[in-house]
Design a protein around this motif. Structure first.
Motif, PDB file in Angstrom:
ATOM      1  N   VAL A 252       0.903  -1.115  -0.285  1.00 45.25           N
ATOM      2  CA  VAL A 252      -0.042  -0.002  -0.126  1.00 45.25           C
ATOM      3  C   VAL A 252       0.795   1.281  -0.063  1.00 45.25           C
ATOM      4  N   GLU A 253       0.574   2.282  -0.775  1.00 50.02           N
ATOM      5  CA  GLU A 253       1.348   3.419  -0.671  1.00 50.02           C
ATOM      6  C   GLU A 253       0.397   4.511  -0.058  1.00 50.02           C
ATOM      7  N   VAL A 254       0.962   5.044   0.675  1.00 53.26           N
ATOM      8  CA  VAL A 254       0.211   6.307   1.441  1.00 53.26           C
ATOM      9  C   VAL A 254       0.824   7.876   0.977  1.00 53.26           C
ATOM     10  N   ARG A 255      -0.063   8.375   0.467  1.00 54.46           N
ATOM     11  CA  ARG A 255       0.475   9.758  -0.228  1.00 54.46           C
ATOM     12  C   ARG A 255      -0.293  11.045   0.467  1.00 54.46           C
ATOM     13  N   VAL A 256       0.790  11.932   0.868  1.00 55.45           N
ATOM     14  CA  VAL A 256       0.165  13.113   1.512  1.00 55.45           C
ATOM     15  C   VAL A 256       1.099  14.352   0.672  1.00 55.45           C
ATOM     16  N   PRO A 257       0.711  14.415  -0.535  1.00 58.78           N
ATOM     17  CA  PRO A 257       1.204  15.561  -1.214  1.00 58.78           C
ATOM     18  C   PRO A 257       1.124  16.949  -0.451  1.00 58.78           C
ATOM     19  N   PRO A 258       1.994  17.924  -0.576  1.00 57.97           N
ATOM     20  CA  PRO A 258       3.384  17.689  -1.466  1.00 57.97           C
ATOM     21  C   PRO A 258       4.479  17.120  -0.571  1.00 57.97           C
ATOM     22  N   PHE A 259       3.995  16.585   0.648  1.00 60.11           N
ATOM     23  CA  PHE A 259       5.172  16.298   1.499  1.00 60.11           C
ATOM     24  C   PHE A 259       5.848  14.776   1.600  1.00 60.11           C
ATOM     25  N   VAL A 260       4.923  13.891   1.143  1.00 57.19           N
ATOM     26  CA  VAL A 260       5.468  12.583   1.280  1.00 57.19           C
ATOM     27  C   VAL A 260       4.707  11.561   0.712  1.00 57.19           C
TER      28      VAL A 260
ATOM     29  N   ILE B 245       2.747  -1.984   4.633  1.00 58.47           N
ATOM     30  CA  ILE B 245       2.013  -3.195   4.681  1.00 58.47           C
ATOM     31  C   ILE B 245       2.493  -4.232   3.901  1.00 58.47           C
ATOM     32  N   GLU B 246       2.678  -5.338   4.493  1.00 58.84           N
ATOM     33  CA  GLU B 246       3.285  -6.421   4.081  1.00 58.84           C
ATOM     34  C   GLU B 246       2.399  -7.058   2.831  1.00 58.84           C
ATOM     35  N   GLY B 247       2.859  -7.488   1.688  1.00 58.58           N
ATOM     36  CA  GLY B 247       2.352  -8.174   0.693  1.00 58.58           C
ATOM     37  C   GLY B 247       3.106  -7.975  -0.652  1.00 58.58           C
ATOM     38  N   PRO B 248       2.591  -8.159  -1.773  1.00 58.52           N
ATOM     39  CA  PRO B 248       3.194  -8.193  -2.931  1.00 58.52           C
ATOM     40  C   PRO B 248       3.827  -6.615  -3.101  1.00 58.52           C
ATOM     41  N   ARG B 249       5.093  -6.682  -3.679  1.00 59.56           N
ATOM     42  CA  ARG B 249       5.979  -5.452  -4.001  1.00 59.56           C
ATOM     43  C   ARG B 249       5.469  -4.865  -5.131  1.00 59.56           C
ATOM     44  N   HIS B 250       5.318  -3.491  -5.022  1.00 57.21           N
ATOM     45  CA  HIS B 250       5.121  -2.977  -6.367  1.00 57.21           C
ATOM     46  C   HIS B 250       6.149  -1.966  -6.522  1.00 57.21           C
ATOM     47  N   THR B 251       6.662  -1.851  -8.006  1.00 58.67           N
ATOM     48  CA  THR B 251       7.758  -1.058  -8.360  1.00 58.67           C
ATOM     49  C   THR B 251       7.592  -0.149  -9.640  1.00 58.67           C
ATOM     50  N   ARG B 252       6.468  -0.469 -10.352  1.00 61.15           N
ATOM     51  CA  ARG B 252       6.287   0.468 -11.665  1.00 61.15           C
ATOM     52  C   ARG B 252       4.866   1.055 -11.577  1.00 61.15           C
ATOM     53  N   GLY B 253       4.827   2.323 -12.022  1.00 60.87           N
ATOM     54  CA  GLY B 253       3.572   2.736 -12.541  1.00 60.87           C
ATOM     55  C   GLY B 253       2.808   3.259 -11.233  1.00 60.87           C
ATOM     56  N   THR B 254       1.391   3.399 -11.219  1.00 63.93           N
ATOM     57  CA  THR B 254       0.538   3.767 -10.213  1.00 63.93           C
ATOM     58  C   THR B 254       0.207   2.205  -9.288  1.00 63.93           C
ATOM     59  N   PRO B 255       0.631   2.133  -7.984  1.00 65.14           N
ATOM     60  CA  PRO B 255       0.386   0.985  -7.238  1.00 65.14           C
ATOM     61  C   PRO B 255      -1.014   0.738  -7.122  1.00 65.14           C
ATOM     62  N   PRO B 256      -1.431  -0.599  -6.852  1.00 62.40           N
ATOM     63  CA  PRO B 256      -2.610  -1.232  -7.113  1.00 62.40           C
ATOM     64  C   PRO B 256      -3.453  -0.539  -5.753  1.00 62.40           C
ATOM     65  N   ASN B 257      -2.657  -0.359  -4.576  1.00 61.48           N
ATOM     66  CA  ASN B 257      -3.291   0.187  -3.332  1.00 61.48           C
ATOM     67  C   ASN B 257      -2.844   1.442  -2.685  1.00 61.48           C
ATOM     68  N   VAL B 258      -3.601   2.392  -3.173  1.00 61.17           N
ATOM     69  CA  VAL B 258      -3.119   3.526  -2.612  1.00 61.17           C
ATOM     70  C   VAL B 258      -4.107   4.447  -1.689  1.00 61.17           C
ATOM     71  N   VAL B 259      -3.609   5.341  -0.730  1.00 61.52           N
ATOM     72  CA  VAL B 259      -4.338   6.128   0.128  1.00 61.52           C
ATOM     73  C   VAL B 259      -3.678   7.404  -0.032  1.00 61.52           C
ATOM     74  N   GLU B 260      -4.419   8.393  -0.369  1.00 57.54           N
ATOM     75  CA  GLU B 260      -4.325   9.609  -0.725  1.00 57.54           C
ATOM     76  C   GLU B 260      -5.015  10.728  -0.014  1.00 57.54           C
TER      77      GLU B 260
ATOM     78  N   ALA C 162     -12.690  12.983   1.743  1.00 60.01           N
ATOM     79  CA  ALA C 162     -11.392  13.801   2.212  1.00 60.01           C
ATOM     80  C   ALA C 162      -9.930  12.765   2.076  1.00 60.01           C
ATOM     81  N   ILE C 163     -10.506  11.356   1.831  1.00 62.36           N
ATOM     82  CA  ILE C 163      -9.347  10.446   1.233  1.00 62.36           C
ATOM     83  C   ILE C 163      -9.795   9.876   0.328  1.00 62.36           C
ATOM     84  N   THR C 164      -8.805   9.629  -0.762  1.00 66.41           N
ATOM     85  CA  THR C 164      -9.226   8.310  -1.679  1.00 66.41           C
ATOM     86  C   THR C 164      -8.398   7.254  -1.490  1.00 66.41           C
ATOM     87  N   ALA C 165      -8.998   6.135  -1.382  1.00 67.41           N
ATOM     88  CA  ALA C 165      -8.452   4.727  -0.963  1.00 67.41           C
ATOM     89  C   ALA C 165      -8.723   3.860  -2.312  1.00 67.41           C
ATOM     90  N   SER C 166      -7.877   3.519  -3.029  1.00 71.84           N
ATOM     91  CA  SER C 166      -8.170   2.674  -4.104  1.00 71.84           C
ATOM     92  C   SER C 166      -7.287   1.462  -3.794  1.00 71.84           C
TER      93      SER C 166
END
Length: 132
Positions: free
Chosen positions: A60-68, A73-88, A112-116
């Protein structure tokens, strides 16, 4: 010789708590003076990196733009493009979750939060990180 990214030093919980206390009046009441960008950035970065330490992984990628943006969370590693699990979300919403003022499910419902992705909401398991 292998060249890699230097490991980040562990987050000091007392430093995180101190910066959160400094921004707490604004978190409680949006009409209070907004924290300096430096304090806000420190609070967001340190808390997101704390999440990555307590819930290590790359599913899971947690994004709080523009800061971080952090992966956690353990699971399959994501390395390219948009991750399948994102919280922003924005900085104030993130920090309100971190200190326990808001609930993740409520903030997703409010928009207030997008969770895909099927695993994005698993972040809620570790919140709040620093109740105040």
């Amino acid at each position: 010789m292998m060249v890699g990214v230097a490991a980040r030093k562990p987050i000091d919980p007392s430093e995180v708590r101190a910066v959160l206390i400094s921004v707490a009046p604004w978190l409680r009441d949006q009409n209070e003076r907004e924290p300096t960008r430096t304090d806000l950035a420190a609070a967001v970065r340190q808390t997101a990196r704390t999440l990555a330490q307590v819930a290590p992984g790359n599913s899971v990628e947690v994004r709080v733009p523009p800061f971080v943006a952090v992966q956690c969370i353990e699971g399959p590693r994501h390395t390219r493009g948009t991750p399948p699990n994102v919280v922003e979300t924005d900085a104030r919403t993130w920090l309100r979750l971190v200190v326990g003022f808001d609930d993740m499910a409520d903030q997703i419902e409010a928009g207030a939060i997008t969770a895909s992705g099927s695993r994005a909401t698993e972040v809620a398991r570790w919140l709040p990180l620093f109740p105040i």
